[in-house]
Design a protein around this motif. Sequence first.
Motif, PDB file in Angstrom:
ATOM      1  N   ASN A 158       5.686   6.659  -4.016  1.00  0.00           N
ATOM      2  CA  ASN A 158       4.345   6.319  -3.557  1.00  0.00           C
ATOM      3  C   ASN A 158       4.369   5.377  -2.361  1.00  0.00           C
ATOM      4  N   LEU A 159       5.337   4.471  -2.345  1.00  0.00           N
ATOM      5  CA  LEU A 159       5.395   3.475  -1.274  1.00  0.00           C
ATOM      6  C   LEU A 159       5.988   4.012   0.019  1.00  0.00           C
ATOM      7  N   PHE A 160       7.030   4.835  -0.093  1.00  0.00           N
ATOM      8  CA  PHE A 160       7.822   5.150   1.085  1.00  0.00           C
ATOM      9  C   PHE A 160       7.938   6.639   1.421  1.00  0.00           C
ATOM     10  N   LEU A 161       7.638   7.532   0.473  1.00  0.00           N
ATOM     11  CA  LEU A 161       7.924   8.946   0.680  1.00  0.00           C
ATOM     12  C   LEU A 161       6.654   9.778   0.645  1.00  0.00           C
ATOM     13  N   VAL A 200       0.857  -1.186   0.000  1.00  0.00           N
ATOM     14  CA  VAL A 200       0.000   0.000   0.000  1.00  0.00           C
ATOM     15  C   VAL A 200       0.891   1.232   0.000  1.00  0.00           C
ATOM     16  N   SER A 201       0.364   2.319  -0.525  1.00  0.00           N
ATOM     17  CA  SER A 201       1.135   3.561  -0.615  1.00  0.00           C
ATOM     18  C   SER A 201       0.942   4.407   0.634  1.00  0.00           C
ATOM     19  N   THR A 202       1.801   5.402   0.788  1.00  0.00           N
ATOM     20  CA  THR A 202       1.647   6.323   1.910  1.00  0.00           C
ATOM     21  C   THR A 202       0.354   7.120   1.796  1.00  0.00           C
ATOM     22  N   LEU A 203      -0.079   7.423   0.553  1.00  0.00           N
ATOM     23  CA  LEU A 203      -1.348   8.131   0.374  1.00  0.00           C
ATOM     24  C   LEU A 203      -2.526   7.279   0.816  1.00  0.00           C
TER      25      LEU A 203
END
Length: 229
Positions: free
Chosen positions: A115-118, A38-41
Amino acid sequence: MISRAKRIAVGVAVVVLVAVAIPLVLTPIYAIRGVHPVSTLMLWDEVTVRPVLRDWVPIDDVAPVLLHSVIMSEDGQFCRHHGVDWGELLAVVDQALDGEETRGASTITMQTVKNLFLWNDRSFVRKGLELPLAVYFDFVLPKRRIMEIYVNIAEWDTGVYGIEAASQHYFGKPASKLTAHEAALITVSLPAPDLRNPADPSPTMRRLARRVERLARSSGAYVGCVGKD
């Protein structure tokens, strides 16, 4: 007694170490096909209790023309670089130093790690973290898996994540059934998903989509890395 400045420095160092450690640990786990990152968003939407529409789909169940359209539109050298397109990046730096308006130089791999980490902004700090993470991500994961993750975590409309949810949202059909024209339209919405509607495209969107269609038709070896395993 430890001074306040030292306490702050230690705190910052701990945050940086944790921020670096999380991607280093998670990336090998994300290489496992059964894991659905899942992404941070997405996480932020869950925390803030915002509606989220998402349906993970294996890359085998995505119309190849969609994958080809995304590569040719977003990162034509995806199959050839190792996470970062250094030639494109250096060209952008030269433009910036010359005072010219710059274009984006983010690869699909760079967008995936962002998208994943930042987080979303144009700061040099984020870009500085993004580059080594993209190289590491590309080293650990095969291209086909990177593309599978990317199309499943990209935001295609507000709160709509992943190509399966986007395809159903805009065209009422699974991602496996997208036509070349629909794939091009949904691809050109990526840079501004909150402003561009593939189901009701503007003349500009139609023009961009026609170009993407042409590129996808002649993609050839440029998209070879996302073929069947």
